[in-house]
Design an enzyme around this catalytic site. Structure first.
Site, PDB file in Angstrom:
ATOM      1  N   ASP A  36      -3.243   6.409  -0.660  1.00 44.91           N
ATOM      2  CA  ASP A  36      -2.029   5.797  -1.177  1.00 44.91           C
ATOM      3  C   ASP A  36      -2.009   4.677  -1.649  1.00 44.91           C
ATOM      4  O   ASP A  36      -2.248   3.457  -1.087  1.00 44.91           O
ATOM      5  CB  ASP A  36      -1.113   5.756   0.292  1.00 44.91           C
ATOM      6  CG  ASP A  36      -0.759   7.239   0.968  1.00 44.91           C
ATOM      7  OD1 ASP A  36      -1.268   7.618   2.179  1.00 44.91           O
ATOM      8  OD2 ASP A  36      -0.521   7.939   0.308  1.00 44.91           O
ATOM      9  N   PHE A 145       4.777   3.915   4.612  1.00 46.51           N
ATOM     10  CA  PHE A 145       4.239   3.552   5.898  1.00 46.51           C
ATOM     11  C   PHE A 145       3.737   5.012   6.515  1.00 46.51           C
ATOM     12  O   PHE A 145       4.356   5.641   6.354  1.00 46.51           O
ATOM     13  CB  PHE A 145       4.985   2.913   6.715  1.00 46.51           C
ATOM     14  CG  PHE A 145       5.682   1.304   6.184  1.00 46.51           C
ATOM     15  CD1 PHE A 145       6.610   1.227   5.587  1.00 46.51           C
ATOM     16  CD2 PHE A 145       4.755   0.342   6.415  1.00 46.51           C
ATOM     17  CE1 PHE A 145       7.041   0.252   4.943  1.00 46.51           C
ATOM     18  CE2 PHE A 145       5.077  -0.867   5.742  1.00 46.51           C
ATOM     19  CZ  PHE A 145       6.367  -1.038   5.135  1.00 46.51           C
ATOM     20  N   ASP A 173       3.822  15.536   3.000  1.00 49.47           N
ATOM     21  CA  ASP A 173       3.299  14.340   3.218  1.00 49.47           C
ATOM     22  C   ASP A 173       4.140  13.426   4.207  1.00 49.47           C
ATOM     23  O   ASP A 173       5.206  13.142   3.488  1.00 49.47           O
ATOM     24  CB  ASP A 173       2.779  13.582   2.111  1.00 49.47           C
ATOM     25  CG  ASP A 173       2.137  12.339   2.247  1.00 49.47           C
ATOM     26  OD1 ASP A 173       1.737  11.894   1.365  1.00 49.47           O
ATOM     27  OD2 ASP A 173       1.867  11.858   3.549  1.00 49.47           O
ATOM     28  N   GLY A 195      -1.893  11.335   8.263  1.00 52.40           N
ATOM     29  CA  GLY A 195      -2.502  10.028   8.441  1.00 52.40           C
ATOM     30  C   GLY A 195      -2.737   9.810  10.070  1.00 52.40           C
ATOM     31  O   GLY A 195      -3.672  10.005  10.526  1.00 52.40           O
TER      32      GLY A 195
HETATM   33  C1  DX5 Z   1       3.472   7.614   3.435  1.00 53.44           C
HETATM   34  C2  DX5 Z   1       2.123   8.030   2.968  1.00 53.44           C
HETATM   35  C3  DX5 Z   1       1.755   9.142   3.872  1.00 53.44           C
HETATM   36  C4  DX5 Z   1       1.199   8.608   5.166  1.00 53.44           C
HETATM   37  C5  DX5 Z   1       0.966   9.654   6.043  1.00 53.44           C
HETATM   38  O1  DX5 Z   1       4.156   6.669   2.328  1.00 53.44           O
HETATM   39  O2  DX5 Z   1       2.310   8.695   1.397  1.00 53.44           O
HETATM   40  O3  DX5 Z   1       0.394   9.555   3.315  1.00 53.44           O
HETATM   41  O4  DX5 Z   1       0.251   7.675   5.031  1.00 53.44           O
HETATM   42  O5  DX5 Z   1       0.918   9.039   7.424  1.00 53.44           O
HETATM   43  P1  DX5 Z   1       1.707   9.910   8.781  1.00 53.44           P
HETATM   44  O6  DX5 Z   1       1.022  11.308   8.582  1.00 53.44           O
HETATM   45  O7  DX5 Z   1       1.356   9.099   9.864  1.00 53.44           O
HETATM   46  O8  DX5 Z   1       3.027  10.129   8.214  1.00 53.44           O
END
Ligand code: DX5
Length: 214
Positions: A36, A145, A173, A195
């Site tokens: 990211d 985040f 995502d 994530g």
């Molecule tokens: C958020 C990112 C995601 C995030 C996913 O802006 O694009 O990829 O890191 O994290 P989780 O799975 O914890 O939502």
């Protein structure tokens, strides 16, 4: 859609970046690996650029999610790393001409091209390029985040996109875990970015398998 068709993509934003190679080694059973890239302008967070990932050793295809205001300025540093996919946000590339040009440049550099939609951005915003892209990313959180809650209303957008484009890779995502992943797959997503569920698990191989087999 059979579970073997579902691509599981850990997001390294949620890894311990102080030991990134060791963290990446723990998710070797995944299918892709997502980086990211955040500029602190398009999203209210700053993450990393190509310099942080250029020396990573992994067999997983690298998936670059550009959460940046000027994606055209950023693609070359990732194309130079032979990444598999580069996704930019529809919200920052407003004209069809600029979108098509960016997609062409990403393809010319040897990568697949994806376009991302924030939860409040309608699918028809990118109707002009859906036939040109390799991947459609539908965000299920407001980007910036990890660890946020899943936004359910985007599932209808996933269903619409899947009905219109049966063969398109549809990635989701944000907030994807062992309870939300099935909703995503049932709606038609076939590439799940996760994530905090994966990197927050004691057994990351098990976490990846759980998402794949829902
Ligand atoms: C958020 C990112 C995601 C995030 C996913 O802006 O694009 O990829 O890191 O994290 P989780 O799975 O914890 O939502």
């Amino acid at each position: 859609m059979s579970t073997s068709d579902i691509i599981i993509t850990p997001s390294i934003l949620c890894a311990n970046l102080s030991c990134l190679q060791a963290e990446v080694d723990t998710v070797a059973s995944a299918d892709w690996l997502q980086a990211d890239v955040m500029d602190g302008h398009f999203v209210p967070n700053l993450s990393f650029g190509a310099a942080v990932i250029k020396d990573l050793k992994t067999d997983l295809p690298l998936d670059i999610h550009l959460m940046v205001t000027n994606p055209a300025d950023r693609i070359q540093e990732f194309l130079d790393l032979n990444v598999a996919n580069i996704t930019f946000h529809a919200e920052v590339v407003s004209s069809t001409k600029d979108r098509k040009e960016l997609i062409e440049n990403i393809h010319a550099g040897g990568a697949k091209a994806g376009i991302a939609l924030n939860p409040e951005t309608a699918l028809d915003r990118v109707g002009d390029v859906l036939k040109d892209i390799d991947l459609l990313l539908i965000m299920s959180v407001h980007p910036g985040f990890g660890g946020q809650g899943f936004i359910d209303h985007v599932l209808s957008q996933v269903q619409t996109a899947r009905s219109a484009f049966p063969d398109l890779m549809i990635q989701m995502d944000g907030g994807i875990n062992d309870t939300t992943a099935k909703k995503c797959i049932d709606a038609g997503a076939n590439n799940l970015v996760s994530g905090s569920f994966i990197f927050g698990s004691k057994n990351r191989t098990m976490a990846i398998e759980t998402l794949r087999c829902l």
